[in-house]
Write a protein that holds these residues in place. Structure first.
Motif, PDB file in Angstrom:
ATOM      1  N   ILE A  38       0.843  -1.197   0.000  1.00 50.87           N
ATOM      2  CA  ILE A  38       0.000   0.000   0.000  1.00 50.87           C
ATOM      3  C   ILE A  38       0.875   1.243   0.000  1.00 50.87           C
ATOM      4  N   GLY A  39       0.613   2.155  -0.906  1.00 53.91           N
ATOM      5  CA  GLY A  39       1.265   3.459  -0.898  1.00 53.91           C
ATOM      6  C   GLY A  39       0.434   4.442  -0.089  1.00 53.91           C
ATOM      7  N   VAL A  40       1.004   4.955   1.000  1.00 55.59           N
ATOM      8  CA  VAL A  40       0.295   5.882   1.891  1.00 55.59           C
ATOM      9  C   VAL A  40       0.792   7.288   1.583  1.00 55.59           C
ATOM     10  N   LEU A  41      -0.031   8.071   0.889  1.00 60.18           N
ATOM     11  CA  LEU A  41       0.349   9.412   0.443  1.00 60.18           C
ATOM     12  C   LEU A  41      -0.204  10.455   1.401  1.00 60.18           C
ATOM     13  N   LEU A  42       0.689  11.136   2.118  1.00 56.62           N
ATOM     14  CA  LEU A  42       0.289  12.110   3.125  1.00 56.62           C
ATOM     15  C   LEU A  42       1.183  13.344   3.045  1.00 56.62           C
ATOM     16  N   PRO A  43       0.652  14.522   3.412  1.00 58.98           N
ATOM     17  CA  PRO A  43       1.457  15.760   3.378  1.00 58.98           C
ATOM     18  C   PRO A  43       2.332  15.893   4.611  1.00 58.98           C
ATOM     19  N   ARG A  44       3.408  15.137   4.662  1.00 58.15           N
ATOM     20  CA  ARG A  44       4.244  15.097   5.866  1.00 58.15           C
ATOM     21  C   ARG A  44       5.193  16.283   5.972  1.00 58.15           C
ATOM     22  N   SER A  45       5.294  17.086   4.925  1.00 54.61           N
ATOM     23  CA  SER A  45       6.052  18.334   4.982  1.00 54.61           C
ATOM     24  C   SER A  45       5.245  19.399   4.252  1.00 54.61           C
ATOM     25  N   GLY A  46       5.670  20.650   4.387  1.00 59.21           N
ATOM     26  CA  GLY A  46       4.939  21.728   3.742  1.00 59.21           C
ATOM     27  C   GLY A  46       3.791  22.242   4.588  1.00 59.21           C
ATOM     28  N   PHE A  47       2.843  22.882   3.941  1.00 61.33           N
ATOM     29  CA  PHE A  47       1.791  23.620   4.627  1.00 61.33           C
ATOM     30  C   PHE A  47       0.930  22.751   5.540  1.00 61.33           C
ATOM     31  N   PHE A  48       0.635  21.507   5.131  1.00 56.95           N
ATOM     32  CA  PHE A  48      -0.234  20.625   5.908  1.00 56.95           C
ATOM     33  C   PHE A  48       0.552  19.621   6.747  1.00 56.95           C
ATOM     34  N   ALA A  49       1.814  19.906   7.022  1.00 50.77           N
ATOM     35  CA  ALA A  49       2.695  18.923   7.655  1.00 50.77           C
ATOM     36  C   ALA A  49       2.195  18.457   9.016  1.00 50.77           C
ATOM     37  N   GLN A  50       1.610  19.358   9.797  1.00 53.24           N
ATOM     38  CA  GLN A  50       1.161  18.977  11.141  1.00 53.24           C
ATOM     39  C   GLN A  50       0.154  17.836  11.057  1.00 53.24           C
ATOM     40  N   ALA A  51      -0.858  17.991  10.219  1.00 47.79           N
ATOM     41  CA  ALA A  51      -1.852  16.927  10.054  1.00 47.79           C
ATOM     42  C   ALA A  51      -1.230  15.703   9.393  1.00 47.79           C
ATOM     43  N   GLY A  52      -0.352  15.928   8.426  1.00 50.81           N
ATOM     44  CA  GLY A  52       0.280  14.814   7.734  1.00 50.81           C
ATOM     45  C   GLY A  52       1.099  13.936   8.657  1.00 50.81           C
ATOM     46  N   GLN A  53       1.838  14.556   9.567  1.00 48.44           N
ATOM     47  CA  GLN A  53       2.624  13.789  10.522  1.00 48.44           C
ATOM     48  C   GLN A  53       1.712  13.029  11.488  1.00 48.44           C
ATOM     49  N   SER A  54       0.606  13.641  11.868  1.00 51.55           N
ATOM     50  CA  SER A  54      -0.355  12.975  12.744  1.00 51.55           C
ATOM     51  C   SER A  54      -0.939  11.737  12.072  1.00 51.55           C
ATOM     52  N   MET A  55      -1.306  11.854  10.811  1.00 51.82           N
ATOM     53  CA  MET A  55      -1.815  10.704  10.062  1.00 51.82           C
ATOM     54  C   MET A  55      -0.744   9.639   9.902  1.00 51.82           C
ATOM     55  N   HIS A  56       0.488  10.095   9.645  1.00 51.51           N
ATOM     56  CA  HIS A  56       1.605   9.164   9.460  1.00 51.51           C
ATOM     57  C   HIS A  56       1.811   8.307  10.700  1.00 51.51           C
ATOM     58  N   ARG A  57       1.650   8.893  11.877  1.00 54.67           N
ATOM     59  CA  ARG A  57       1.822   8.113  13.105  1.00 54.67           C
ATOM     60  C   ARG A  57       0.794   6.986  13.197  1.00 54.67           C
ATOM     61  N   ASN A  83       1.582  19.428  -1.852  1.00 55.93           N
ATOM     62  CA  ASN A  83       1.562  19.933  -3.224  1.00 55.93           C
ATOM     63  C   ASN A  83       0.815  18.943  -4.106  1.00 55.93           C
ATOM     64  N   ALA A  84      -0.236  19.405  -4.789  1.00 56.94           N
ATOM     65  CA  ALA A  84      -1.065  18.518  -5.600  1.00 56.94           C
ATOM     66  C   ALA A  84      -0.289  17.906  -6.755  1.00 56.94           C
ATOM     67  N   ASP A  85       0.592  18.676  -7.388  1.00 57.43           N
ATOM     68  CA  ASP A  85       1.374  18.143  -8.505  1.00 57.43           C
ATOM     69  C   ASP A  85       2.312  17.043  -8.035  1.00 57.43           C
ATOM     70  N   ILE A  86       2.929  17.245  -6.891  1.00 64.17           N
ATOM     71  CA  ILE A  86       3.813  16.213  -6.344  1.00 64.17           C
ATOM     72  C   ILE A  86       3.002  14.985  -5.952  1.00 64.17           C
ATOM     73  N   ALA A  87       1.823  15.186  -5.387  1.00 62.02           N
ATOM     74  CA  ALA A  87       0.955  14.063  -5.035  1.00 62.02           C
ATOM     75  C   ALA A  87       0.656  13.215  -6.266  1.00 62.02           C
ATOM     76  N   ARG A  88       0.361  13.863  -7.367  1.00 59.80           N
ATOM     77  CA  ARG A  88       0.051  13.144  -8.607  1.00 59.80           C
ATOM     78  C   ARG A  88       1.261  12.346  -9.104  1.00 59.80           C
ATOM     79  N   THR A  89       2.420  12.991  -9.192  1.00 58.15           N
ATOM     80  CA  THR A  89       3.606  12.312  -9.719  1.00 58.15           C
ATOM     81  C   THR A  89       4.082  11.210  -8.779  1.00 58.15           C
ATOM     82  N   GLN A  90       3.939  11.410  -7.477  1.00 56.53           N
ATOM     83  CA  GLN A  90       4.338  10.376  -6.526  1.00 56.53           C
ATOM     84  C   GLN A  90       3.404   9.167  -6.597  1.00 56.53           C
ATOM     85  N   ALA A  91       2.130   9.398  -6.866  1.00 58.71           N
ATOM     86  CA  ALA A  91       1.197   8.281  -7.046  1.00 58.71           C
ATOM     87  C   ALA A  91       1.593   7.457  -8.270  1.00 58.71           C
TER      88      ALA A  91
END
Length: 411
Positions: A38-57, A83-91
């Motif tokens: 499973i690829g878990v795509l989360l905003p672990r850095s950048g503007f939404f990092a706080q929520a992303g790190q919480s989800m990552h845990r 970043n939406a563009d990075i999310a797309r390319t990483q997927a």
């Protein structure tokens, strides 16, 4: 199908005895012996990092909890960098490297970008958190969402505001709605415009005000709100802009009866508590929440405490809980499907029926659009810098407080 939180000795011995019968079903044998990637795509850095790190845990501890339930997963942790563009390319990259299912992605815009990739490549996407209605309104075949839509959040949130008013016996007359101007915030504004007249709370909505979450402060918006003198301020925020909002209210000595979110993150995040201290208390967020009475919630909390001793499950359980459940959905479907091949795995995901899970609400099931309609909500009030369920009564650990105490008297 109900996923149990523990496997008995009898079930294990029974599975061993049945081994010979499984030799005639090689696809099922492969699923039981292998792990779903499973690829878990989360905003672990950048503007939404706080929520992303919480989800990552929550994602980090998922394999251990699921293994105790007889479900095997291999997680590939991917940072979308807010970043939406990075999310797309990483997927795309994750699928090219063998990921069989995707989970994510918190921001609705990022989620929609990933969904297009998943649809093209016929790889299932299980949405953990993202509320914009278009996600399940575009006829996407390789997507399900285990989260409320914006209208569902607002409907349940306004209902809970009414119940809070009844429980505290206060009489607010007016309110202002403040919302971010991003994809999620605008979706919530549209939902508020449509739903508020229908739900008819016992107060008037004076105005809806949009703000840029990347602004350095919200002084202009607070000045506008203060001039209207509302009893309640209804907000759709993230943690960083919720901090700006409270600080500007304190500076301008504006003290409404309450600050209430009809359905958004921010005011229960550790970032909010750490930045504001006692000023973070008594704000209310009406949103889906972890069920403290669920055995699976308790198992997740134990694993979380062991893996993340410096973080509080009470503050992370929204993000961590929904992320765990998205991984649970994929793992449960993989076990039933007997394969990680896209079409077969997606069919099994669509047929999900999980009675025992983490978040408040009924069984995890998906309608024809891929939406789970059974997710409940709670009124969660900050008390002693801890998000605390105050409604509904059956899940509450404290009664709600309204109006909130003034800024100056807080210890």
């Amino acid at each position: 199908m109900s996923v149990s939180t523990r496997i008995s000795r009898r079930r294990v011995l029974g599975a061993a005895t049945a081994g010979a019968a499984l030799l005639g079903a090689p696809g099922i044998v492969r699923a039981q012996g292998a792990a779903l990637k499973i690829g878990v795509l989360l905003p672990r850095s950048g503007f939404f990092a706080q929520a992303g790190q919480s989800m990552h845990r929550g994602a980090v501890v998922a394999p251990r909890v699921l293994a105790d339930m007889g479900l095997r997963v291999e997680l590939v942790h991917i940072d979308t960098e807010s970043n939406a563009d990075i999310a797309r390319t990483q997927a795309e990259r994750a699928i090219n490297e063998g990921v069989q299912c995707l989970v994510g992605a918190f921001d609705s815009g990022h989620t929609l970008a990933i969904a297009q990739v998943a649809e093209q490549r016929q790889v299932p996407l299980v949405v953990n958190i993202a509320a914009a209605p278009p996600i399940t309104e575009q006829g996407l075949r390789y997507l399900v969402r285990n989260f409320q839509t914006g209208p569902q959040l607002v409907t349940n949130g306004l209902r809970l505001i009414g119940e809070t008013i009844q429980a505290t016996r206060v009489n607010p007359q007016t309110a202002v709605f403040l919302h971010a101007n991003d994809t999620f915030g605008q979706a919530q504004r549209n939902a508020m415009d449509a739903i508020f007249p229908r739900v008819a709370p016992p107060f008037r909505l004076l105005e809806s005000i949009a703000y840029d979450p990347r602004a350095q402060d919200l002084s202009v918006e607070v000045t506008r709100i203060r001039a209207l003198r509302p009893d309640l301020v209804l907000v759709v925020t993230r943690a960083s802009d919720a901090v700006k909002l409270v600080r500007d209210m304190v500076r301008q000595r504006f003290e409404p009866m309450g600050i209430v979110s009809p359905g958004s993150p921010g005011m229960y995040d550790e970032e909010f508590y750490q930045a504001l201290g006692p000023l973070a208390d008594f704000h209310i967020s009406n949103l889906p929440w972890a069920n403290p009475r669920s055995p699976m919630t308790q198992a997740l909390e134990r694993a979380f405490a062991a893996a993340h001793p410096n973080n509080r499950f009470a503050a992370d359980c929204f993000n961590a809980g929904f992320t765990f459940e998205a991984i649970l959905i994929a793992a449960d479907a993989f076990k039933r499907a007997g394969t990680g091949t896209g079409p077969q795995l997606m069919a099994a995901i669509r047929a999900t029926d999980i009675a025992e899970h983490v978040m408040i609400g009924g069984p995890i099931r998906f309608d024809e659009k891929g939406q789970n309609p059974n997710i409940g909500s709670a009124a969660v009030q900050n008390r002693n810098r801890t998000p605390t369920v105050v409604l509904p009564e059956g899940s509450a650990t404290m009664p709600p407080v309204l109006p909130m105490p003034g800024w100056q008297g807080r210890a």
